[in-house]
Design an enzyme around this catalytic site. Structure first.
Site, PDB file in Angstrom:
ATOM      1  N   HIS A  88       0.830  -1.209   0.000  1.00  0.00           N
ATOM      2  CA  HIS A  88       0.000   0.000   0.000  1.00  0.00           C
ATOM      3  C   HIS A  88       0.866   1.262   0.000  1.00  0.00           C
ATOM      4  CE1 HIS A  88      -3.877  -1.945   1.919  1.00  0.00           C
ATOM      5  NE2 HIS A  88      -3.768  -2.194   0.617  1.00  0.00           N
ATOM      6  N   TYR A  98      -9.530   4.331   3.114  1.00  0.00           N
ATOM      7  CA  TYR A  98     -10.100   3.202   3.868  1.00  0.00           C
ATOM      8  C   TYR A  98     -11.602   3.382   4.096  1.00  0.00           C
ATOM      9  CZ  TYR A  98      -5.614   0.999   4.575  1.00  0.00           C
ATOM     10  OH  TYR A  98      -4.430   0.352   4.361  1.00  0.00           O
ATOM     11  N   GLU A 140       1.320   1.996   7.745  1.00  0.00           N
ATOM     12  CA  GLU A 140       1.606   2.803   6.548  1.00  0.00           C
ATOM     13  C   GLU A 140       2.079   4.207   6.938  1.00  0.00           C
ATOM     14  OE1 GLU A 140      -2.078   2.117   4.334  1.00  0.00           O
ATOM     15  OE2 GLU A 140      -1.626  -0.027   4.443  1.00  0.00           O
ATOM     16  N   GLN A 205       5.382  -3.146  -9.492  1.00  0.00           N
ATOM     17  CA  GLN A 205       6.537  -3.127  -8.595  1.00  0.00           C
ATOM     18  C   GLN A 205       7.719  -3.840  -9.262  1.00  0.00           C
ATOM     19  OE1 GLN A 205       3.308  -4.050  -7.392  1.00  0.00           O
ATOM     20  NE2 GLN A 205       3.181  -1.918  -6.762  1.00  0.00           N
ATOM     21  N   GLY A 271      12.916 -14.120 -10.500  1.00  0.00           N
ATOM     22  CA  GLY A 271      13.061 -13.981  -9.042  1.00  0.00           C
ATOM     23  C   GLY A 271      14.499 -13.727  -8.622  1.00  0.00           C
ATOM     24  N   VAL A 383       6.757 -12.551  -3.385  1.00  0.00           N
ATOM     25  CA  VAL A 383       5.913 -13.037  -4.480  1.00  0.00           C
ATOM     26  C   VAL A 383       5.767 -11.902  -5.477  1.00  0.00           C
ATOM     27  CG1 VAL A 383       3.681 -14.050  -5.072  1.00  0.00           C
ATOM     28  CG2 VAL A 383       4.591 -14.346  -2.780  1.00  0.00           C
ATOM     29  N   PHE A 384       5.991 -12.179  -6.752  1.00  0.00           N
ATOM     30  CA  PHE A 384       5.873 -11.135  -7.778  1.00  0.00           C
ATOM     31  C   PHE A 384       4.428 -10.987  -8.234  1.00  0.00           C
ATOM     32  CE2 PHE A 384      10.497 -10.942  -9.568  1.00  0.00           C
ATOM     33  CZ  PHE A 384      10.921 -10.462  -8.337  1.00  0.00           C
TER      34      PHE A 384
HETATM   35  C1  LIG Z   1       7.187  -7.031  -4.856  1.00  0.00           C
HETATM   36  C2  LIG Z   1       7.288  -7.291  -6.340  1.00  0.00           C
HETATM   37  C3  LIG Z   1       8.508  -7.248  -6.972  1.00  0.00           C
HETATM   38  C4  LIG Z   1       8.614  -7.506  -8.331  1.00  0.00           C
HETATM   39  N1  LIG Z   1       9.845  -7.459  -8.929  1.00  0.00           N
HETATM   40  C5  LIG Z   1       9.955  -7.708 -10.250  1.00  0.00           C
HETATM   41  C6  LIG Z   1      11.226  -7.674 -10.906  1.00  0.00           C
HETATM   42  O1  LIG Z   1      12.245  -7.403 -10.271  1.00  0.00           O
HETATM   43  N2  LIG Z   1      11.277  -7.923 -12.222  1.00  0.00           N
HETATM   44  C7  LIG Z   1      10.145  -8.234 -12.944  1.00  0.00           C
HETATM   45  O2  LIG Z   1      10.259  -8.448 -14.166  1.00  0.00           O
HETATM   46  N3  LIG Z   1       8.935  -8.290 -12.354  1.00  0.00           N
HETATM   47  C8  LIG Z   1       8.805  -8.024 -11.035  1.00  0.00           C
HETATM   48  N4  LIG Z   1       7.570  -8.041 -10.446  1.00  0.00           N
HETATM   49  C9  LIG Z   1       6.380  -8.311 -11.279  1.00  0.00           C
HETATM   50  C10 LIG Z   1       5.918  -6.980 -11.897  1.00  0.00           C
HETATM   51  O3  LIG Z   1       5.453  -6.111 -10.891  1.00  0.00           O
HETATM   52  C11 LIG Z   1       4.745  -7.186 -12.877  1.00  0.00           C
HETATM   53  O4  LIG Z   1       3.752  -7.945 -12.260  1.00  0.00           O
HETATM   54  C12 LIG Z   1       5.197  -7.840 -14.170  1.00  0.00           C
HETATM   55  O5  LIG Z   1       6.158  -7.020 -14.818  1.00  0.00           O
HETATM   56  C13 LIG Z   1       4.010  -8.061 -15.101  1.00  0.00           C
HETATM   57  O6  LIG Z   1       3.362  -6.839 -15.296  1.00  0.00           O
HETATM   58  P1  LIG Z   1       2.689  -6.486 -16.697  1.00  0.00           P
HETATM   59  O7  LIG Z   1       1.996  -5.187 -16.566  1.00  0.00           O
HETATM   60  O8  LIG Z   1       3.647  -6.649 -17.797  1.00  0.00           O
HETATM   61  O9  LIG Z   1       1.626  -7.651 -16.835  1.00  0.00           O
HETATM   62  P2  LIG Z   1       0.068  -7.536 -16.540  1.00  0.00           P
HETATM   63  O10 LIG Z   1      -0.590  -6.727 -17.580  1.00  0.00           O
HETATM   64  O11 LIG Z   1      -0.107  -7.159 -15.129  1.00  0.00           O
HETATM   65  O12 LIG Z   1      -0.342  -9.042 -16.779  1.00  0.00           O
HETATM   66  C14 LIG Z   1       0.064 -10.065 -15.865  1.00  0.00           C
HETATM   67  C15 LIG Z   1      -0.590 -11.362 -16.293  1.00  0.00           C
HETATM   68  O13 LIG Z   1      -2.008 -11.206 -16.302  1.00  0.00           O
HETATM   69  C16 LIG Z   1      -2.531 -11.599 -17.558  1.00  0.00           C
HETATM   70  N5  LIG Z   1      -3.645 -10.694 -17.950  1.00  0.00           N
HETATM   71  C17 LIG Z   1      -3.572  -9.355 -18.128  1.00  0.00           C
HETATM   72  N6  LIG Z   1      -4.767  -8.873 -18.555  1.00  0.00           N
HETATM   73  C18 LIG Z   1      -5.577  -9.929 -18.651  1.00  0.00           C
HETATM   74  C19 LIG Z   1      -6.911 -10.102 -19.061  1.00  0.00           C
HETATM   75  N7  LIG Z   1      -7.661  -9.052 -19.413  1.00  0.00           N
HETATM   76  N8  LIG Z   1      -7.430 -11.356 -19.065  1.00  0.00           N
HETATM   77  C20 LIG Z   1      -6.688 -12.422 -18.687  1.00  0.00           C
HETATM   78  N9  LIG Z   1      -5.394 -12.320 -18.291  1.00  0.00           N
HETATM   79  C21 LIG Z   1      -4.869 -11.100 -18.286  1.00  0.00           C
HETATM   80  C22 LIG Z   1      -1.371 -11.440 -18.556  1.00  0.00           C
HETATM   81  O14 LIG Z   1      -1.498 -12.321 -19.651  1.00  0.00           O
HETATM   82  C23 LIG Z   1      -0.166 -11.782 -17.712  1.00  0.00           C
HETATM   83  O15 LIG Z   1       0.061 -13.169 -17.704  1.00  0.00           O
HETATM   84  C24 LIG Z   1       7.453  -7.803  -9.080  1.00  0.00           C
HETATM   85  C25 LIG Z   1       6.202  -7.819  -8.441  1.00  0.00           C
HETATM   86  C26 LIG Z   1       6.107  -7.566  -7.087  1.00  0.00           C
HETATM   87  C27 LIG Z   1       4.756  -7.586  -6.431  1.00  0.00           C
HETATM   88  C1  HEM Z   2      -8.720  -3.206   5.540  1.00  0.00           C
HETATM   89  C2  HEM Z   2      -8.639  -2.802   4.280  1.00  0.00           C
HETATM   90  C3  HEM Z   2      -7.721  -3.430   3.258  1.00  0.00           C
HETATM   91  C4  HEM Z   2      -7.249  -4.713   3.169  1.00  0.00           C
HETATM   92  C5  HEM Z   2      -7.522  -5.871   4.079  1.00  0.00           C
HETATM   93  C6  HEM Z   2      -6.399  -4.775   1.978  1.00  0.00           C
HETATM   94  C7  HEM Z   2      -5.757  -5.916   1.559  1.00  0.00           C
HETATM   95  C8  HEM Z   2      -4.900  -5.978   0.477  1.00  0.00           C
HETATM   96  C9  HEM Z   2      -4.136  -7.146   0.078  1.00  0.00           C
HETATM   97  C10 HEM Z   2      -4.183  -8.496   0.772  1.00  0.00           C
HETATM   98  C11 HEM Z   2      -3.412  -6.809  -1.010  1.00  0.00           C
HETATM   99  C12 HEM Z   2      -2.451  -7.722  -1.779  1.00  0.00           C
HETATM  100  C13 HEM Z   2      -1.079  -7.527  -1.182  1.00  0.00           C
HETATM  101  C14 HEM Z   2      -0.026  -8.371  -1.841  1.00  0.00           C
HETATM  102  O1  HEM Z   2      -0.034  -9.572  -1.646  1.00  0.00           O
HETATM  103  O2  HEM Z   2       0.808  -7.836  -2.531  1.00  0.00           O
HETATM  104  C15 HEM Z   2      -3.702  -5.429  -1.312  1.00  0.00           C
HETATM  105  C16 HEM Z   2      -3.173  -4.733  -2.381  1.00  0.00           C
HETATM  106  C17 HEM Z   2      -3.647  -3.520  -2.781  1.00  0.00           C
HETATM  107  N1  HEM Z   2      -4.505  -2.684  -2.095  1.00  0.00           N
HETATM  108 FE1  HEM Z   2      -5.394  -3.083  -0.341  1.00  0.00          FE
HETATM  109  N2  HEM Z   2      -6.400  -3.549   1.371  1.00  0.00           N
HETATM  110  C18 HEM Z   2      -7.169  -2.702   2.110  1.00  0.00           C
HETATM  111  C19 HEM Z   2      -7.413  -1.375   1.846  1.00  0.00           C
HETATM  112  C20 HEM Z   2      -7.016  -0.726   0.689  1.00  0.00           C
HETATM  113  C21 HEM Z   2      -7.353   0.647   0.362  1.00  0.00           C
HETATM  114  C22 HEM Z   2      -8.109   1.620   1.265  1.00  0.00           C
HETATM  115  C23 HEM Z   2      -6.834   0.895  -0.878  1.00  0.00           C
HETATM  116  C24 HEM Z   2      -6.946   2.171  -1.682  1.00  0.00           C
HETATM  117  C25 HEM Z   2      -7.972   2.437  -2.424  1.00  0.00           C
HETATM  118  C26 HEM Z   2      -6.161  -0.310  -1.322  1.00  0.00           C
HETATM  119  C27 HEM Z   2      -5.495  -0.475  -2.526  1.00  0.00           C
HETATM  120  C28 HEM Z   2      -4.721  -1.567  -2.851  1.00  0.00           C
HETATM  121  C29 HEM Z   2      -3.991  -1.671  -4.093  1.00  0.00           C
HETATM  122  C30 HEM Z   2      -3.984  -0.653  -5.223  1.00  0.00           C
HETATM  123  C31 HEM Z   2      -3.306  -2.898  -4.051  1.00  0.00           C
HETATM  124  C32 HEM Z   2      -2.411  -3.502  -5.141  1.00  0.00           C
HETATM  125  C33 HEM Z   2      -3.325  -4.200  -6.094  1.00  0.00           C
HETATM  126  C34 HEM Z   2      -2.599  -4.891  -7.209  1.00  0.00           C
HETATM  127  O3  HEM Z   2      -1.423  -4.624  -7.431  1.00  0.00           O
HETATM  128  O4  HEM Z   2      -3.252  -5.723  -7.849  1.00  0.00           O
HETATM  129  N3  HEM Z   2      -6.306  -1.272  -0.348  1.00  0.00           N
HETATM  130  N4  HEM Z   2      -4.599  -4.937  -0.381  1.00  0.00           N
END
Ligand SMILES: Cc1cc2nc3c(=O)[nH]c(=O)nc-3n(C[C@H](O)[C@H](O)[C@H](O)COP(=O)(O)OP(=O)(O)OC[C@H]3O[C@@H](n4cnc5c(N)ncnc54)[C@H](O)[C@@H]3O)c2cc1C
Ligand code: HEM
Length: 394
Positions: A88, A98, A140, A205, A271, A383-384
């Site tokens: 967040h 929230y 946060e 990210q 990873g 987890v990515f």
């Molecule tokens: C903490 C963290 C660290 C990370 N570090 C890295 C890193 O160091 N390097 C790295 O390369 N990545 C990293 N990632 C992953 C990165 O953030 C992205 O998730 C990755 O680059 C994919 O994003 P994207 O926008 O290209 O794909 P997205 O558009 O998000 O798509 C992801 C998947 O969802 C599917 N999808 C999308 N739209 C649809 C739809 N409409 N219907 C069905 N399926 C769909 C796509 O086919 C794809 O398989 C990290 C993620 C986290 C959370």
């Molecule tokens: C009690 C309230 C909330 C709970 C329990 C909650 C829970 C979560 C969890 C479990 C994730 C996934 C984390 C991970 O594994 O990376 C997440 C991501 C996220 N949350 Fe929340 N959340 C809360 C409130 C909010 C609020 C207020 C916002 C703002 C509008 C928000 C926005 C997001 C966004 C943008 C993500 C990332 C989504 C993505 O990348 O797909 N959340 N939250």
């Protein structure tokens, strides 16, 4: 702390709410994005919405939190919230949001459960929500204070772009205003926001894959599929030296702890990025602790940072590297063929472990580590994507 009366009500209704929680979170996101389309466009990951993984992560976290509360009503299970709070904070979520989430989540609960939501049931779950929300808001707030930001992004110029493999590129990012680079710990990540052709400003990210002077370094794998990944494909196709990206301050609860304990670093595929960040830190600080570095990949040519991996390990006096390739290529065979398997490695029970890679890989490594006597609390994983492991029991 959950009041006694609410604990009784939550305990009694947990099976009903828990059983419908994915339906509830589905309805919740429908309502939230109908009222605030800008949140889906510019804050939430619409890929994770499309494949349902964010819905599952939210549902899992609420069910796990409520379950822990009714088991120990006198405690607030904050430990499981760190990962969410860091995510967040990296996105700039605000305390006010929230209230917005509360409105739509409770409307969704009433929509799905109907008459079962008596005033007593609503009040008990309201208490659970605010316990969780206030805990997240407090963590946060601390993270924002520590980072000196509100999670906002600032412009960075791409100072260099390097191809690591056919699908993986490294971007060296310097603050566009010439200011200092924010402090970070090895293992942390930054949020990167790009404006896509339809005008959406999507955020993803990326882990910091090194510690270059005056810059942040990220390494991105192009996600090919049906459809292609939006942001990674955009970065690969359109972002070259001189481009400007919006980048947030570093966050992330999976951080390499300093100390003398043996450390196991295990990665697979892309990873490798946080692990390379951690190895860089160990080499830069002259660490003498025992380091066991393990990596698995499809093949040598798919293995990003393979030279750096070996070089960094060679710089450490007490480190060993083990590489597995599923499809080894003739020129440079791996130590081992197939999937990573720690069976033959000597992993001390007092090791602290950091894992990053696909979930099946991390599950297999974790199982081996637990069998080797490494306590679950010492096994950290990144987890990515949305964490579908959250709150799991051992
Ligand atoms: C903490 C963290 C660290 C990370 N570090 C890295 C890193 O160091 N390097 C790295 O390369 N990545 C990293 N990632 C992953 C990165 O953030 C992205 O998730 C990755 O680059 C994919 O994003 P994207 O926008 O290209 O794909 P997205 O558009 O998000 O798509 C992801 C998947 O969802 C599917 N999808 C999308 N739209 C649809 C739809 N409409 N219907 C069905 N399926 C769909 C796509 O086919 C794809 O398989 C990290 C993620 C986290 C959370
Ligand atoms: C009690 C309230 C909330 C709970 C329990 C909650 C829970 C979560 C969890 C479990 C994730 C996934 C984390 C991970 O594994 O990376 C997440 C991501 C996220 N949350 Fe929340 N959340 C809360 C409130 C909010 C609020 C207020 C916002 C703002 C509008 C928000 C926005 C997001 C966004 C943008 C993500 C990332 C989504 C993505 O990348 O797909 N959340 N939250």
């Amino acid at each position: 702390m959950l009041s006694e009366q609410s604990a009784r009500t939550v305990r009694a209704t947990l099976p009903v709410v828990g059983g419908a929680i994915e339906e509830i979170t589905g309805a919740f996101y429908g309502r939230l994005f109908a009222a605030h389309p800008e949140l889906l466009r510019d804050l939430f990951n619409r890929g994770n919405q499309a494949d349902g993984s964010q819905r599952q992560a939210l549902a899992g976290s609420i069910a796990a939190f409520a379950g822990a509360l009714v088991a120990h009503p006198e405690q607030r299970p904050d430990a499981m919230l760190a990962r969410i709070a860091h995510k967040h904070a990296s996105l700039g979520v605000t305390a006010e949001q929230y209230q917005v989430v509360h409105t739509h989540l409770f409307a969704a609960i009433v929509e799905i459960l109907g008459d079962a939501v008596t005033p007593e049931v609503a009040a008990a779950w309201d208490e659970v929500y605010w316990l969780m929300a206030n805990a997240l808001i407090a963590i946060e707030q601390r993270l924002y204070e520590q980072s000196g930001t509100r999670g906002e992004r600032r412009p960075y110029t791409v100072a260099a772009r390097t191809a690591e493999t056919a699908d993986v590129a490294t971007f060296l990012l310097r603050p566009a205003d010439g200011g200092p680079v924010p402090a970070h710990r090895p293992g942390q990540y930054v949020s990167v926001q790009v404006e896509l052709p339809d005008g959406a400003r999507q955020i993803r990210q990326y882990s910091l894959s090194g510690n270059p002077e005056g810059a942040l370094q990220i390494t991105v794998k192009r996600v090919a599929g049906d459809p292609d990944g939006e942001v990674s494909t955009f970065l690969h196709r359109h972002v070259d030296e001189g481009a400007v990206l919006q980048v947030g301050a570093p966050f992330g609860d999976v951080r390499l702890a300093d100390g003398e304990r043996p450390v196991l670093l295990a990665s697979a595929g892309i990873g490798c990025t946080p692990v390379i960040g951690m190895l860089t830190h160990l080499a830069e600080t002259g660490a003498t602790r025992r380091v066991i570095a393990v990596h698995g990949d499809r093949s040598e040519s798919a293995h990003a940072f393979r030279d750096e991996f070996e070089q960094l390990v060679a710089k450490l006096p007490n480190a060993e590297a083990h590489v597995w390739y599923e499809h080894p290529e003739a020129e440079r065979p791996a130590d081992r063929t197939g999937l990573v398997d720690l069976t033959g490695l000597d992993v001390p029970a007092d090791a602290v472990a950091y894992l990053c890679g696909p979930l099946p890989f991390m599950r297999a490594v974790r199982t081996r580590l637990l069998a080797a006597g490494v306590p679950a609390a010492d096994i950290h994983y990144e987890v990515f994507g949305p964490d579908l492991w959250l709150g799991q029991d051992d």
